[in-house]
Design a protein around this motif. Sequence first.
Motif, mmCIF file in Angstrom:
data_model
loop_
_atom_site.group_PDB
_atom_site.id
_atom_site.type_symbol
_atom_site.label_atom_id
_atom_site.label_comp_id
_atom_site.label_asym_id
_atom_site.label_seq_id
_atom_site.Cartn_x
_atom_site.Cartn_y
_atom_site.Cartn_z
ATOM 1 N N MET A 101 42.363 -88.144 -34.138
ATOM 2 C CA MET A 101 41.351 -88.279 -32.876
ATOM 3 C C MET A 101 41.686 -86.929 -31.900
ATOM 4 N N ALA A 123 40.869 -88.453 -26.454
ATOM 5 C CA ALA A 123 40.808 -89.764 -26.820
ATOM 6 C C ALA A 123 42.201 -90.435 -26.799
ATOM 7 N N ILE A 133 42.911 -91.253 -23.270
ATOM 8 C CA ILE A 133 42.190 -92.510 -22.623
ATOM 9 C C ILE A 133 42.745 -93.587 -23.073
ATOM 10 N N LEU A 134 43.193 -93.646 -24.501
ATOM 11 C CA LEU A 134 43.811 -94.862 -24.905
ATOM 12 C C LEU A 134 45.068 -95.127 -24.001
ATOM 13 N N ILE A 135 45.846 -94.152 -23.931
ATOM 14 C CA ILE A 135 47.297 -94.512 -23.046
ATOM 15 C C ILE A 135 46.852 -94.852 -21.796
ATOM 16 N N ASN A 136 46.196 -94.123 -21.000
ATOM 17 C CA ASN A 136 46.128 -94.267 -19.555
ATOM 18 C C ASN A 136 45.069 -95.149 -19.019
ATOM 19 N N ARG A 137 44.033 -95.342 -19.753
ATOM 20 C CA ARG A 137 42.941 -96.140 -18.998
ATOM 21 C C ARG A 137 42.747 -97.374 -19.930
ATOM 22 N N GLU A 138 43.090 -97.261 -21.184
ATOM 23 C CA GLU A 138 42.984 -98.607 -22.039
ATOM 24 C C GLU A 138 44.222 -99.283 -22.003
ATOM 25 N N LYS A 139 45.265 -98.505 -21.885
ATOM 26 C CA LYS A 139 46.941 -98.710 -22.044
ATOM 27 C C LYS A 139 47.164 -99.654 -23.457
ATOM 28 N N VAL A 140 46.574 -98.869 -24.317
ATOM 29 C CA VAL A 140 46.956 -98.955 -25.768
ATOM 30 C C VAL A 140 47.601 -97.677 -26.468
ATOM 31 N N LEU A 141 48.591 -98.193 -27.325
ATOM 32 C CA LEU A 141 49.299 -96.994 -27.903
ATOM 33 C C LEU A 141 48.290 -96.825 -29.357
ATOM 34 N N PRO A 142 47.805 -95.525 -29.222
ATOM 35 C CA PRO A 142 47.060 -95.049 -30.651
ATOM 36 C C PRO A 142 48.049 -94.926 -31.805
#
Lengths: 370, 107
Positions: free
Chosen positions: A133, A137, A140-149
């Motif tokens: 990715m 992207a 966005i995943l770590i800071n906005r979505e709080k998800v580890l890619p």
Amino acid sequence: METDLLIIGGGPAGLHAALTADRAGARVVVADESFSLGGQLRQQTQWLSNLPGQYGYGKKRGTWVNEQLINQVGASNVQVLKKHTMIGSYLNGNIGVSDGDKTFEIQSRKNIIAPGAQEEAKVFPGWTLPGVMTAGAAQILINREKVLPGKRAVMVGSNDFSLEVARQLNSCGITVEAIVEEKNQIICSDGELVKTLENVPVYTNSTIEIVTGAGEVEHVVIQTPDGLKEVNVDLVCIANGFSPILEPFEIMNCHFVYQKELGGWLAAYNIHLQTTNPSCYIAGNAAGITDFGSILLTGEIAALSALEAMGFISSAEGTEQKSRCWRELANLESEKVLQARTEMLADYHQKHELDLPDYFMKIKGGKMYG
Amino acid sequence: MHISEHPVLKEKSNEKVFFYFNNHRLEAKKGQTVAAALMANGIRKLGVSRKLSQPRGLYCSNGRCTSCFVTINGLDHVISCTTLVENNMQVFSNNNDPEIRGEKYGN
């Protein structure tokens, strides 16, 4: 729907423009395709320097500035249309927006188009596998979505943005196993940032040979000057730079120019940030990839020009304010980008036989024209 | 995996949302996009490509590349990275071209 100023794009440039116009008494509509305002500023947790004076001197986190902008817009008379995408224009010049369900036209006296930038892809065998990715992207995943890619990552590219994202991934617990740079040295100009990643192997003069895995990324082969290097990772981030988004300007029949240092093709504009379509102004990264302070200032200049054209501020005030913005921008913006921007503006004015205002010629003691 | 302790952002969303992916019940947090909610559950393959049937997933997370399209509540080709997850949402991996002509669309 009817308004004085329609702004396409609710990122920092669009929001700053909206606030500038709202303060002068114009009716403003901001349309953004996302479910929340802020654009790419929403996930910029890093400290930003080079902020215009009104944001207070000293460093601020991007996410903090974003909150300020959104709160100010919330307290203003600006009308916000979230989840509304500009999808076309009508023969009468009105812009059509759609929320995926209903499509309607917005009649405006002037438009500011601030769609921002897109990340450039990089193509190698396996580049479409899930787990590959853009660096943006992953951010966005770590800071906005709080998800580890992923858990273990390879960063492709070593510009300022890629190293910043690598640092942020690291601080969230993702191991960055390698930074791959096709040039012969790290591109990042921020020595301190490079230092925070000193434990990460950097492969220069190197490229991605292939990414493999059963249904998603498992294995990366890097072509280095010392032969093939293999790493087991589940995340590959591509940071190949940004380029201005063009589609809304195509819809509005704007002319385009190519300026490598501004990110490639972009809608041509004059000193007032006005495109070749007189009703459309341009702002933010769409007007050339730049730093955060200049993104805000181009939004302000575009808004001032639109306000002046609509009669909300006098020509004298417009000139005074824009002169201040351009001086500030010239101080903040990197020399390379500023030079490219100045060249593009000078070409535009020459081609269209428009005089450049005195204040612009005098910026940096006239040094901008060498 | 969800990030429970973010190094910078301390504000937390604890409101849970339950949705379905290919009929499996999954948990997400309110305010997350469908693509992120799937990734938090370890699902990164969102479907296959139209022509070569290769695995595809989230690429740009900005709604531009459209690599992350899925079927949501019966609607084909919904971009999962720009759609917020909702309770009881029915998400399916979208492995075919969308049906644009047919009874359900009235033609």
